[in-house]
Write a protein that holds these residues in place. Structure first.
Motif, PDB file in Angstrom:
ATOM      1  N   ALA A  13       6.723   8.725 -10.185  1.00  0.00           N
ATOM      2  CA  ALA A  13       6.201   9.227 -11.467  1.00  0.00           C
ATOM      3  C   ALA A  13       5.665   8.048 -12.276  1.00  0.00           C
ATOM      4  O   ALA A  13       6.305   7.581 -13.223  1.00  0.00           O
ATOM      5  N   TRP A  14       4.471   7.572 -11.944  1.00  0.00           N
ATOM      6  CA  TRP A  14       3.892   6.427 -12.621  1.00  0.00           C
ATOM      7  C   TRP A  14       3.559   6.744 -14.080  1.00  0.00           C
ATOM      8  O   TRP A  14       3.614   5.867 -14.945  1.00  0.00           O
ATOM      9  N   ARG A  15       3.225   7.995 -14.365  1.00  0.00           N
ATOM     10  CA  ARG A  15       2.938   8.371 -15.763  1.00  0.00           C
ATOM     11  C   ARG A  15       4.187   8.217 -16.622  1.00  0.00           C
ATOM     12  O   ARG A  15       4.119   7.708 -17.749  1.00  0.00           O
TER      13      ARG A  15
ATOM     14  N   HIS B  19       4.475  14.452  -7.703  1.00  0.00           N
ATOM     15  CA  HIS B  19       3.673  14.011  -8.843  1.00  0.00           C
ATOM     16  C   HIS B  19       2.247  13.683  -8.409  1.00  0.00           C
ATOM     17  O   HIS B  19       1.297  13.919  -9.158  1.00  0.00           O
ATOM     18  N   GLY B  20       2.100  13.146  -7.209  1.00  0.00           N
ATOM     19  CA  GLY B  20       0.771  12.792  -6.730  1.00  0.00           C
ATOM     20  C   GLY B  20      -0.141  13.995  -6.586  1.00  0.00           C
ATOM     21  O   GLY B  20      -1.329  13.938  -6.926  1.00  0.00           O
TER      22      GLY B  20
ATOM     23  N   TYR C 154       0.823  -1.211   0.000  1.00  0.00           N
ATOM     24  CA  TYR C 154       0.000   0.000   0.000  1.00  0.00           C
ATOM     25  C   TYR C 154       0.856   1.259   0.000  1.00  0.00           C
ATOM     26  O   TYR C 154       0.544   2.235  -0.679  1.00  0.00           O
ATOM     27  N   ARG C 155       1.944   1.244   0.785  1.00  0.00           N
ATOM     28  CA  ARG C 155       2.845   2.411   0.775  1.00  0.00           C
ATOM     29  C   ARG C 155       3.505   2.573  -0.590  1.00  0.00           C
ATOM     30  O   ARG C 155       3.718   3.689  -1.062  1.00  0.00           O
ATOM     31  N   PHE C 156       3.828   1.458  -1.216  1.00  0.00           N
ATOM     32  CA  PHE C 156       4.450   1.503  -2.541  1.00  0.00           C
ATOM     33  C   PHE C 156       3.496   2.093  -3.576  1.00  0.00           C
ATOM     34  O   PHE C 156       3.885   2.936  -4.392  1.00  0.00           O
ATOM     35  N   LEU C 157       2.230   1.685  -3.554  1.00  0.00           N
ATOM     36  CA  LEU C 157       1.261   2.160  -4.535  1.00  0.00           C
ATOM     37  C   LEU C 157       0.798   3.587  -4.257  1.00  0.00           C
ATOM     38  O   LEU C 157       0.417   4.306  -5.190  1.00  0.00           O
ATOM     39  N   ASN C 158       0.816   4.008  -3.020  1.00  0.00           N
ATOM     40  CA  ASN C 158       0.311   5.336  -2.658  1.00  0.00           C
ATOM     41  C   ASN C 158       1.399   6.388  -2.515  1.00  0.00           C
ATOM     42  O   ASN C 158       1.104   7.506  -2.083  1.00  0.00           O
TER      43      ASN C 158
END
Length: 321
Positions: free
Chosen positions: A84-86, A187-188, A75-79
């Protein structure tokens, strides 16, 4: 298949990750961890969920749960808002698209595809920027998000390039606000602020980023919701020809100095003996943009016709079918 061959599962993923250089793409996007499992290892676990047919909770309860990290790690990794996932998605997609292009003829038409879909979250209560959005397919408002997607295709293959999760710009339509602790330079935070954009503005931003990243296409395909004169003019100014479906609405088209509805334009066309194409004509939008209208038979309802629009007026009508 992967469940029946669990011993070879990791080796299959390892070969895939090495071929696509996913570890390098993660590092270039700033997706890394300072301790514990590597970002590549955690991403591989999340990636495998698609093929496992399980969610994270069920996977932890399975016989493999003892060898997996805790749910807080994932969860910490995904949130993490600094990742910069884009950039990661565009880097990975660009490799795949270039591989596709190495296999096909240079004469084949490449297209960008714009589409939107509604993600229903009617049971959610505390999801960030959860909003009341209109579902055009169901014809009613629901609780969730609107996902605007940009893809690339050569007619046979498809690759997703980018997406925007849209909330609502109106405060009254939002059930939850964004987290207050997120840095405004991350980025978030920028992705959250982007969720308040208008759809046409988000479309232009998606295409601008794709062109800047190195993607190319001959046309932009879109449905009737996006085929509006202001957006057509904006994309044409960027050198992107548009092909889209249009419906009978309030807009008028200039034909020999007369303002006509779509039905009126269709009635002025001479009858043809062609089975699928009912006719075509070059008209001007209200802002003076020349477009080509092609009327084709509705294959689902033979007595009705559909209209396709192209900002490339030199395009042959038979290319539409």
């Amino acid at each position: 298949m992967l469940q029946q061959h669990s011993l070879s599962e990791q080796s299959r993923f390892s070969k895939l990750f090495a071929t696509l250089h996913i570890g390098k793409a993660l590092r270039q996007a700033g997706i890394s961890k300072s301790f514990g499992l590597s970002s590549s290892a955690i991403f591989r676990i999340v990636f495998s969920l698609v093929f496992e047919g399980k969610n994270w909770f069920r996977l932890l309860e399975s016989h493999r749960g003892a060898d997996l990290p805790g749910k807080d790690v994932v969860y910490r990794f995904l949130n993490q808002p600094s990742f910069a996932w884009r950039r990661f998605l565009q880097t990975l997609s660009l490799q795949i698209v270039r591989y596709f292009e190495s296999l096909i003829s240079s004469k084949r038409v490449r297209v960008f595809i714009i589409d939107d879909s509604v993600l229903s979250r009617n049971r959610s209560k505390k999801a960030e920027l959860l909003a009341r959005v209109f579902d055009h397919a169901a014809g009613r408002y629901i609780k969730g998000y609107t996902m605007l997607t940009l893809g690339w295709s050569d007619g046979f293959s498809f690759a997703p390039l980018d997406f925007v999760m849209l909330s609502s710009a109106k405060l009254a339509n939002r059930f939850c606000e964004m987290a207050s602790h997120i840095s405004k330079r991350s980025h978030g935070y920028k992705r959250r602020m982007e969720s308040f954009s208008r759809k046409p503005d988000a479309v232009v931003s998606l295409l601008d980023r794709a062109l800047k990243a190195g993607f190319t296409a001959d046309y932009v395909l879109m449905d009737s919701w996006f085929t509006q004169a202001p957006l057509l003019r904006e994309l044409t100014s960027r050198g992107l020809p548009v092909i889209g479906m249009i419906k009978e609405m309030k807009q008028r088209y200039l034909v020999q100095g007369q303002r006509m509805t779509l039905s009126a334009v269709f009635r002025t066309l001479p009858k043809t003996s062609t089975k699928d194409i009912k006719g075509s004509v070059v008209v001007h939008t209200s802002c003076g943009l020349p477009v080509k209208l092609v009327f084709v038979r509705n294959r689902n309802k033979r007595r009705e016709w559909l209209t396709l629009l192209s900002t490339d007026v030199t395009l042959d009508s038979y290319n539409f079918i």
